[in-house]
Design a protein around this motif. Structure first.
Motif, PDB file in Angstrom:
ATOM      1  N   MET A 136       0.850  -1.189   0.000  1.00 25.28           N
ATOM      2  CA  MET A 136       0.000   0.000   0.000  1.00 25.28           C
ATOM      3  C   MET A 136       0.882   1.232   0.000  1.00 25.28           C
ATOM      4  O   MET A 136       1.938   1.251   0.645  1.00 25.28           O
ATOM      5  CB  MET A 136      -0.900   0.014   1.236  1.00 25.28           C
ATOM      6  N   GLY A 137       0.450   2.258  -0.685  1.00 24.75           N
ATOM      7  CA  GLY A 137       1.264   3.465  -0.751  1.00 24.75           C
ATOM      8  C   GLY A 137       0.440   4.729  -0.680  1.00 24.75           C
ATOM      9  O   GLY A 137      -0.776   4.709  -0.901  1.00 24.75           O
ATOM     10  N   ALA A 171      -2.989   4.190  -2.569  1.00 26.88           N
ATOM     11  CA  ALA A 171      -2.948   3.241  -3.673  1.00 26.88           C
ATOM     12  C   ALA A 171      -2.615   1.861  -3.155  1.00 26.88           C
ATOM     13  O   ALA A 171      -1.926   1.712  -2.145  1.00 26.88           O
ATOM     14  CB  ALA A 171      -1.908   3.679  -4.696  1.00 26.88           C
ATOM     15  N   ALA A 172      -3.103   0.862  -3.875  1.00 24.77           N
ATOM     16  CA  ALA A 172      -2.828  -0.528  -3.524  1.00 24.77           C
ATOM     17  C   ALA A 172      -2.154  -1.218  -4.701  1.00 24.77           C
ATOM     18  O   ALA A 172      -2.602  -1.087  -5.848  1.00 24.77           O
ATOM     19  CB  ALA A 172      -4.116  -1.253  -3.162  1.00 24.77           C
ATOM     20  N   TYR A 183       6.156  -3.374  -2.431  1.00 22.71           N
ATOM     21  CA  TYR A 183       5.661  -2.041  -2.743  1.00 22.71           C
ATOM     22  C   TYR A 183       6.547  -1.427  -3.803  1.00 22.71           C
ATOM     23  O   TYR A 183       7.645  -1.893  -4.077  1.00 22.71           O
ATOM     24  CB  TYR A 183       5.611  -1.160  -1.499  1.00 22.71           C
ATOM     25  N   GLY A 184       6.044  -0.380  -4.421  1.00 24.43           N
ATOM     26  CA  GLY A 184       6.811   0.318  -5.436  1.00 24.43           C
ATOM     27  C   GLY A 184       6.882   1.785  -5.130  1.00 24.43           C
ATOM     28  O   GLY A 184       6.166   2.295  -4.264  1.00 24.43           O
ATOM     29  N   TRP A 198      -6.482   2.871  -6.965  1.00 18.78           N
ATOM     30  CA  TRP A 198      -6.296   4.225  -6.428  1.00 18.78           C
ATOM     31  C   TRP A 198      -7.554   4.736  -5.747  1.00 18.78           C
ATOM     32  O   TRP A 198      -8.667   4.467  -6.220  1.00 18.78           O
ATOM     33  CB  TRP A 198      -5.911   5.183  -7.560  1.00 18.78           C
ATOM     34  N   GLY A 199      -7.350   5.489  -4.676  1.00 17.25           N
ATOM     35  CA  GLY A 199      -8.445   6.193  -4.040  1.00 17.25           C
ATOM     36  C   GLY A 199      -8.692   7.512  -4.743  1.00 17.25           C
ATOM     37  O   GLY A 199      -7.971   7.891  -5.676  1.00 17.25           O
TER      38      GLY A 199
END
Length: 123
Positions: free
Chosen positions: A33-34, A96-97, A103-104, A113-114
């Protein structure tokens, strides 16, 4: 799959906000998650990321020591605690997931994306 970001607002420099990102539609327990942010006329940039499995985190240099990313696997929610906010932190913040583990650091590393939440820091 839906991500709902919330918690943005207007705060004075030096203040704090906590952003939340609630995930629904599937279990994100194995996903990275980011949080990203995008200021006017600028590209979307990486802010922080976390992996559910190992609890690994990463931050962009400008927020290290001020922001903390964490997650609640039961609630399927990721948080971004933002302290000592600066005017240059003003942006729309997106959660973002990633569609797989790890993760990136790039927007293209994430599949979901939210809608974004506005953070404005006044000087």
């Amino acid at each position: 799959v839906q991500l709902q970001a919330s918690g943005g607002g207007l705060v004075q420099a030096g203040g704090s906000l906590r952003l939340s990102c609630a995930a629904s539609g599937r279990t994100f327990s194995n996903y990275g998650m980011g949080w990203f942010r995008q200021a006017p006329a600028k590209e979307r940039e990486f802010v922080a990321a976390i992996t559910w499995s190992g609890g690994s985190t990463d931050y962009t240099y400008s927020v290290k020591g001020r922001f903390t990313i964490s997650g609640d696997r039961i609630q399927n929610t990721v948080y971004l605690q933002m302290n000592s906010l600066k005017p240059e932190d003003t942006a729309v913040y997106y959660c973002a997931a990633r569609g797989r583990s790890g993760y990136g650091l790039r927007p293209n590393d994430y599949s979901y994306w939210g809608q974004g939440t506005q953070v404005t820091v006044s000087s």
